[in-house]
Design a protein around this motif. Structure first.
Motif, PDB file in Angstrom:
ATOM      1  N   PRO A  78      51.697  53.501  45.678  1.00  0.00           N
ATOM      2  CA  PRO A  78      51.514  54.125  46.997  1.00  0.00           C
ATOM      3  C   PRO A  78      52.506  55.246  47.287  1.00  0.00           C
ATOM      4  N   GLU A  79      53.686  55.202  46.655  1.00  0.00           N
ATOM      5  CA  GLU A  79      54.686  56.260  46.831  1.00  0.00           C
ATOM      6  C   GLU A  79      55.136  56.707  45.446  1.00  0.00           C
ATOM      7  N   PRO A  80      54.581  57.816  44.928  1.00  0.00           N
ATOM      8  CA  PRO A  80      54.889  58.254  43.568  1.00  0.00           C
ATOM      9  C   PRO A  80      56.386  58.406  43.281  1.00  0.00           C
ATOM     10  N   ARG A  81      57.180  58.774  44.270  1.00  0.00           N
ATOM     11  CA  ARG A  81      58.617  58.934  44.025  1.00  0.00           C
ATOM     12  C   ARG A  81      59.298  57.606  43.693  1.00  0.00           C
ATOM     13  N   LEU A  82      58.668  56.494  44.086  1.00  0.00           N
ATOM     14  CA  LEU A  82      59.240  55.172  43.809  1.00  0.00           C
ATOM     15  C   LEU A  82      58.618  54.524  42.571  1.00  0.00           C
ATOM     16  N   GLY A  83      57.622  55.179  41.987  1.00  0.00           N
ATOM     17  CA  GLY A  83      56.984  54.645  40.793  1.00  0.00           C
ATOM     18  C   GLY A  83      56.024  53.505  41.109  1.00  0.00           C
ATOM     19  N   GLU A  84      55.710  52.736  40.079  1.00  0.00           N
ATOM     20  CA  GLU A  84      54.758  51.635  40.223  1.00  0.00           C
ATOM     21  C   GLU A  84      55.333  50.545  41.125  1.00  0.00           C
ATOM     22  N   LEU A  85      54.586  50.214  42.175  1.00  0.00           N
ATOM     23  CA  LEU A  85      55.023  49.138  43.068  1.00  0.00           C
ATOM     24  C   LEU A  85      54.525  47.789  42.553  1.00  0.00           C
ATOM     25  N   ALA A  86      53.313  47.770  42.011  1.00  0.00           N
ATOM     26  CA  ALA A  86      52.745  46.508  41.525  1.00  0.00           C
ATOM     27  C   ALA A  86      51.722  46.788  40.440  1.00  0.00           C
ATOM     28  N   ARG A  87      51.468  45.772  39.636  1.00  0.00           N
ATOM     29  CA  ARG A  87      50.415  45.828  38.618  1.00  0.00           C
ATOM     30  C   ARG A  87      49.338  44.836  39.024  1.00  0.00           C
ATOM     31  N   ILE A  88      48.100  45.250  38.892  1.00  0.00           N
ATOM     32  CA  ILE A  88      46.960  44.409  39.235  1.00  0.00           C
ATOM     33  C   ILE A  88      46.085  44.293  37.994  1.00  0.00           C
ATOM     34  N   GLU A  89      45.817  43.069  37.564  1.00  0.00           N
ATOM     35  CA  GLU A  89      44.988  42.865  36.374  1.00  0.00           C
ATOM     36  C   GLU A  89      43.909  41.825  36.671  1.00  0.00           C
ATOM     37  N   LEU A  90      42.720  42.093  36.177  1.00  0.00           N
ATOM     38  CA  LEU A  90      41.610  41.158  36.290  1.00  0.00           C
ATOM     39  C   LEU A  90      41.209  40.769  34.867  1.00  0.00           C
ATOM     40  N   SER A  91      41.329  39.480  34.548  1.00  0.00           N
ATOM     41  CA  SER A  91      41.065  38.989  33.199  1.00  0.00           C
ATOM     42  C   SER A  91      39.998  37.907  33.225  1.00  0.00           C
ATOM     43  N   ALA A  92      39.411  37.672  32.063  1.00  0.00           N
ATOM     44  CA  ALA A  92      38.387  36.640  31.935  1.00  0.00           C
ATOM     45  C   ALA A  92      38.918  35.473  31.113  1.00  0.00           C
ATOM     46  N   LEU A  93      38.557  34.271  31.528  1.00  0.00           N
ATOM     47  CA  LEU A  93      38.820  33.062  30.752  1.00  0.00           C
ATOM     48  C   LEU A  93      37.471  32.484  30.358  1.00  0.00           C
ATOM     49  N   VAL A  94      37.297  32.196  29.085  1.00  0.00           N
ATOM     50  CA  VAL A  94      36.015  31.691  28.588  1.00  0.00           C
ATOM     51  C   VAL A  94      36.212  30.270  28.068  1.00  0.00           C
ATOM     52  N   ALA A  95      35.263  29.395  28.390  1.00  0.00           N
ATOM     53  CA  ALA A  95      35.331  28.010  27.917  1.00  0.00           C
ATOM     54  C   ALA A  95      35.367  27.980  26.385  1.00  0.00           C
ATOM     55  N   ASP A  96      36.060  26.978  25.849  1.00  0.00           N
ATOM     56  CA  ASP A  96      36.150  26.836  24.395  1.00  0.00           C
ATOM     57  C   ASP A  96      36.070  25.348  24.032  1.00  0.00           C
ATOM     58  N   ASP A  97      36.366  25.012  22.788  1.00  0.00           N
ATOM     59  CA  ASP A  97      36.269  23.618  22.355  1.00  0.00           C
ATOM     60  C   ASP A  97      37.269  22.723  23.080  1.00  0.00           C
ATOM     61  N   THR A  98      38.442  23.280  23.392  1.00  0.00           N
ATOM     62  CA  THR A  98      39.458  22.497  24.102  1.00  0.00           C
ATOM     63  C   THR A  98      39.052  22.254  25.546  1.00  0.00           C
ATOM     64  N   HIS A  99      38.497  23.294  26.187  1.00  0.00           N
ATOM     65  CA  HIS A  99      38.041  23.196  27.580  1.00  0.00           C
ATOM     66  C   HIS A  99      36.593  23.687  27.637  1.00  0.00           C
ATOM     67  N   PRO A 100      35.637  22.829  27.301  1.00  0.00           N
ATOM     68  CA  PRO A 100      34.227  23.256  27.259  1.00  0.00           C
ATOM     69  C   PRO A 100      33.625  23.557  28.627  1.00  0.00           C
ATOM     70  N   SER A 101      34.291  23.127  29.682  1.00  0.00           N
ATOM     71  CA  SER A 101      33.808  23.389  31.036  1.00  0.00           C
ATOM     72  C   SER A 101      34.990  23.801  31.904  1.00  0.00           C
ATOM     73  N   LEU A 102      34.817  24.891  32.633  1.00  0.00           N
ATOM     74  CA  LEU A 102      35.895  25.392  33.494  1.00  0.00           C
ATOM     75  C   LEU A 102      35.658  24.938  34.931  1.00  0.00           C
ATOM     76  N   SER A 103      36.716  24.466  35.567  1.00  0.00           N
ATOM     77  CA  SER A 103      36.640  24.031  36.958  1.00  0.00           C
ATOM     78  C   SER A 103      37.789  24.671  37.730  1.00  0.00           C
ATOM     79  N   VAL A 104      37.699  24.629  39.045  1.00  0.00           N
ATOM     80  CA  VAL A 104      38.791  25.140  39.871  1.00  0.00           C
ATOM     81  C   VAL A 104      40.047  24.304  39.647  1.00  0.00           C
ATOM     82  N   GLY A 105      39.871  22.992  39.434  1.00  0.00           N
ATOM     83  CA  GLY A 105      41.022  22.133  39.150  1.00  0.00           C
ATOM     84  C   GLY A 105      41.747  22.554  37.885  1.00  0.00           C
ATOM     85  N   LEU A 106      40.984  22.906  36.857  1.00  0.00           N
ATOM     86  CA  LEU A 106      41.586  23.375  35.608  1.00  0.00           C
ATOM     87  C   LEU A 106      42.310  24.695  35.827  1.00  0.00           C
TER      88      LEU A 106
END
Length: 199
Positions: A78-106
Protein backbone atom coordinates in the motif's frame (compact mmCIF):
# COMPACT_ATOMS: atom_id res chain seq x y z
CA UNK A 1 -7.28 -36.87 -11.24
CA UNK A 2 -8.57 -34.79 -8.28
CA UNK A 3 -11.53 -32.50 -8.72
CA UNK A 4 -9.21 -29.53 -8.11
CA UNK A 5 -7.63 -30.02 -11.55
CA UNK A 6 -10.94 -29.24 -13.25
CA UNK A 7 -11.88 -26.26 -11.07
CA UNK A 8 -11.27 -22.55 -11.45
CA UNK A 9 -10.32 -20.70 -8.29
CA UNK A 10 -10.70 -16.93 -8.06
CA UNK A 11 -9.58 -14.43 -5.43
CA UNK A 12 -10.12 -10.68 -5.59
CA UNK A 13 -6.84 -8.77 -5.85
CA UNK A 14 -6.64 -5.79 -3.47
CA UNK A 15 -6.00 -2.45 -5.16
CA UNK A 16 -2.54 -2.11 -3.58
CA UNK A 17 -1.38 -5.66 -4.35
CA UNK A 18 0.88 -6.99 -7.09
CA UNK A 19 0.22 -10.45 -8.51
CA UNK A 20 3.46 -12.41 -8.24
CA UNK A 21 4.37 -14.59 -11.26
CA UNK A 22 4.49 -17.88 -9.37
CA UNK A 23 3.58 -20.00 -12.41
CA UNK A 24 4.28 -17.82 -15.45
CA UNK A 25 7.64 -18.44 -17.21
CA UNK A 26 9.03 -14.91 -16.87
CA UNK A 27 12.48 -13.54 -16.07
CA UNK A 28 11.94 -12.33 -12.53
CA UNK A 29 14.38 -9.42 -12.68
CA UNK A 30 12.68 -7.88 -15.72
CA UNK A 31 9.21 -8.54 -14.30
CA UNK A 32 10.09 -7.05 -10.89
CA UNK A 33 11.49 -3.82 -12.34
CA UNK A 34 8.36 -3.25 -14.41
CA UNK A 35 6.06 -4.08 -11.47
CA UNK A 36 8.01 -1.69 -9.20
CA UNK A 37 7.84 1.04 -11.83
CA UNK A 38 4.05 0.68 -12.08
CA UNK A 39 3.69 0.88 -8.29
CA UNK A 40 5.75 4.07 -8.21
CA UNK A 41 3.78 5.63 -11.08
CA UNK A 42 0.58 5.04 -9.10
CA UNK A 43 2.24 6.60 -6.04
CA UNK A 44 3.51 9.54 -8.16
CA UNK A 45 7.11 8.75 -7.16
CA UNK A 46 10.11 8.54 -9.48
CA UNK A 47 12.99 7.98 -7.05
CA UNK A 48 15.48 5.70 -8.89
CA UNK A 49 16.92 4.32 -5.63
CA UNK A 50 13.43 3.38 -4.48
CA UNK A 51 12.77 1.72 -7.84
CA UNK A 52 15.89 -0.43 -7.44
CA UNK A 53 15.08 -1.38 -3.84
CA UNK A 54 11.42 -2.12 -4.56
CA UNK A 55 12.27 -4.18 -7.65
CA UNK A 56 14.73 -6.25 -5.60
CA UNK A 57 12.10 -6.84 -2.91
CA UNK A 58 9.44 -7.87 -5.44
CA UNK A 59 11.87 -10.22 -7.18
CA UNK A 60 12.69 -11.84 -3.84
CA UNK A 61 8.98 -12.10 -2.96
CA UNK A 62 8.18 -13.81 -6.26
CA UNK A 63 11.10 -16.24 -5.93
CA UNK A 64 10.08 -17.05 -2.34
CA UNK A 65 6.43 -17.69 -3.22
CA UNK A 66 7.42 -19.80 -6.25
CA UNK A 67 9.13 -22.25 -3.89
CA UNK A 68 5.75 -23.08 -2.30
CA UNK A 69 3.84 -23.33 -5.59
CA UNK A 70 0.59 -21.59 -4.59
CA UNK A 71 -2.37 -21.21 -6.92
CA UNK A 72 -1.80 -17.47 -6.69
CA UNK A 73 0.37 -15.11 -4.66
CA UNK A 74 0.17 -11.38 -4.04
CA UNK A 75 2.58 -8.85 -2.61
CA UNK A 76 0.60 -6.23 -0.69
CA UNK A 77 2.32 -2.85 -1.08
CA UNK A 78 0.00 0.00 0.00
CA UNK A 79 2.96 2.37 0.52
CA UNK A 80 5.78 1.70 -1.98
CA UNK A 81 8.32 3.63 0.11
CA UNK A 82 7.83 1.08 2.91
CA UNK A 83 8.03 -1.95 0.62
CA UNK A 84 5.97 -5.10 0.98
CA UNK A 85 3.61 -4.90 3.95
CA UNK A 86 2.24 -8.44 3.63
CA UNK A 87 2.28 -11.53 1.44
CA UNK A 88 -0.97 -13.20 0.45
CA UNK A 89 -0.96 -16.75 -0.92
CA UNK A 90 -3.78 -19.05 -1.96
CA UNK A 91 -2.79 -22.73 -2.11
CA UNK A 92 -4.54 -26.02 -2.75
CA UNK A 93 -4.48 -29.13 -0.58
CA UNK A 94 -5.46 -32.36 -2.31
CA UNK A 95 -6.55 -35.56 -0.57
CA UNK A 96 -4.03 -38.40 -0.69
CA UNK A 97 -3.54 -41.92 0.70
CA UNK A 98 -2.73 -40.56 4.16
CA UNK A 99 -5.78 -38.26 4.20
CA UNK A 100 -8.26 -39.63 1.62
CA UNK A 101 -10.96 -37.22 2.78
CA UNK A 102 -10.50 -33.58 3.76
CA UNK A 103 -12.60 -32.04 6.53
CA UNK A 104 -12.64 -28.70 8.32
CA UNK A 105 -11.45 -30.55 11.43
CA UNK A 106 -8.41 -31.81 9.54
CA UNK A 107 -7.72 -28.32 8.21
CA UNK A 108 -7.97 -26.97 11.76
CA UNK A 109 -5.48 -29.53 13.08
CA UNK A 110 -3.13 -28.77 10.17
CA UNK A 111 -3.26 -24.97 10.42
CA UNK A 112 -3.53 -24.60 14.20
CA UNK A 113 -0.77 -27.02 15.18
CA UNK A 114 1.80 -25.26 17.40
CA UNK A 115 5.41 -25.50 16.22
CA UNK A 116 8.79 -25.00 17.85
CA UNK A 117 8.74 -21.48 16.37
CA UNK A 118 5.31 -20.54 17.77
CA UNK A 119 5.37 -17.22 19.61
CA UNK A 120 1.97 -17.82 21.19
CA UNK A 121 -0.72 -20.50 20.84
CA UNK A 122 -2.72 -20.37 17.58
CA UNK A 123 -6.28 -19.04 17.73
CA UNK A 124 -8.78 -21.00 15.61
CA UNK A 125 -12.47 -20.43 14.92
CA UNK A 126 -14.93 -21.96 12.48
CA UNK A 127 -16.41 -19.82 9.72
CA UNK A 128 -18.77 -20.26 6.77
CA UNK A 129 -17.68 -18.71 3.47
CA UNK A 130 -19.24 -18.59 -0.01
CA UNK A 131 -16.60 -21.12 -1.14
CA UNK A 132 -17.44 -23.55 1.67
CA UNK A 133 -17.04 -24.28 5.38
CA UNK A 134 -13.77 -22.97 6.78
CA UNK A 135 -11.52 -22.48 9.77
CA UNK A 136 -9.76 -19.19 10.48
CA UNK A 137 -6.44 -19.41 12.32
CA UNK A 138 -4.26 -16.63 13.68
CA UNK A 139 -0.71 -17.57 14.55
CA UNK A 140 2.59 -15.88 15.34
CA UNK A 141 6.08 -17.28 14.98
CA UNK A 142 9.58 -16.21 15.96
CA UNK A 143 12.02 -16.36 13.06
CA UNK A 144 15.73 -15.69 12.54
CA UNK A 145 16.65 -15.96 16.22
CA UNK A 146 20.18 -14.64 16.81
CA UNK A 147 22.78 -15.55 19.41
CA UNK A 148 21.21 -13.03 21.76
CA UNK A 149 17.96 -15.03 21.67
CA UNK A 150 16.07 -12.27 19.88
CA UNK A 151 14.26 -12.83 16.62
CA UNK A 152 11.63 -11.44 14.28
CA UNK A 153 7.93 -12.04 14.94
CA UNK A 154 6.03 -13.19 11.87
CA UNK A 155 2.24 -13.07 12.16
CA UNK A 156 -0.20 -14.97 10.00
CA UNK A 157 -3.92 -15.11 9.43
CA UNK A 158 -5.04 -18.19 7.51
CA UNK A 159 -8.27 -19.67 6.24
CA UNK A 160 -8.58 -23.37 5.50
CA UNK A 161 -11.55 -23.67 3.14
CA UNK A 162 -13.03 -27.10 2.37
CA UNK A 163 -14.08 -27.04 -1.28
CA UNK A 164 -15.21 -30.69 -1.16
CA UNK A 165 -13.99 -33.92 0.43
CA UNK A 166 -11.16 -34.33 -2.09
CA UNK A 167 -9.51 -30.91 -1.90
CA UNK A 168 -9.31 -27.66 0.02
CA UNK A 169 -7.84 -24.18 -0.22
CA UNK A 170 -5.59 -22.34 2.19
CA UNK A 171 -5.57 -18.54 2.11
CA UNK A 172 -2.58 -17.29 4.07
CA UNK A 173 -1.58 -13.70 4.80
CA UNK A 174 1.76 -13.16 6.55
CA UNK A 175 3.50 -10.02 7.80
CA UNK A 176 6.08 -8.61 10.21
CA UNK A 177 4.60 -5.13 10.66
CA UNK A 178 2.86 -5.80 13.98
CA UNK A 179 1.31 -2.34 14.12
CA UNK A 180 -0.85 -3.36 11.13
CA UNK A 181 -2.10 -6.67 12.56
CA UNK A 182 -5.76 -5.69 12.96
CA UNK A 183 -5.96 -4.13 9.48
CA UNK A 184 -4.28 -7.13 7.85
CA UNK A 185 -6.56 -9.59 9.64
CA UNK A 186 -9.53 -7.54 8.41
CA UNK A 187 -8.09 -7.63 4.88
CA UNK A 188 -7.70 -11.41 5.08
CA UNK A 189 -11.30 -11.76 6.29
CA UNK A 190 -12.47 -9.63 3.38
CA UNK A 191 -10.41 -11.61 0.84
CA UNK A 192 -11.62 -14.94 2.21
CA UNK A 193 -15.17 -13.89 1.42
CA UNK A 194 -14.16 -13.25 -2.23
CA UNK A 195 -12.76 -16.74 -2.87
CA UNK A 196 -14.85 -18.50 -5.51
CA UNK A 197 -14.59 -22.00 -6.95
CA UNK A 198 -16.27 -22.87 -10.26
CA UNK A 199 -16.26 -26.12 -12.19
Amino acid sequence: MPEFAAATVRLRTPEDAVALPVRAPVELGVWAEEAARQLLVRADDSDPKLLTALAAELREAAADSRERGPVTALSYVPEPRLGELARIELSALVADDTHPSLSVGLLRRHLAAPTADSYRPPEAELRTLPAGPAVRVRHAYVRDVGRDGLGTVLETCAYGIRADETWALVLLTSWQALAHTDALCDLTDELARTVRVTA
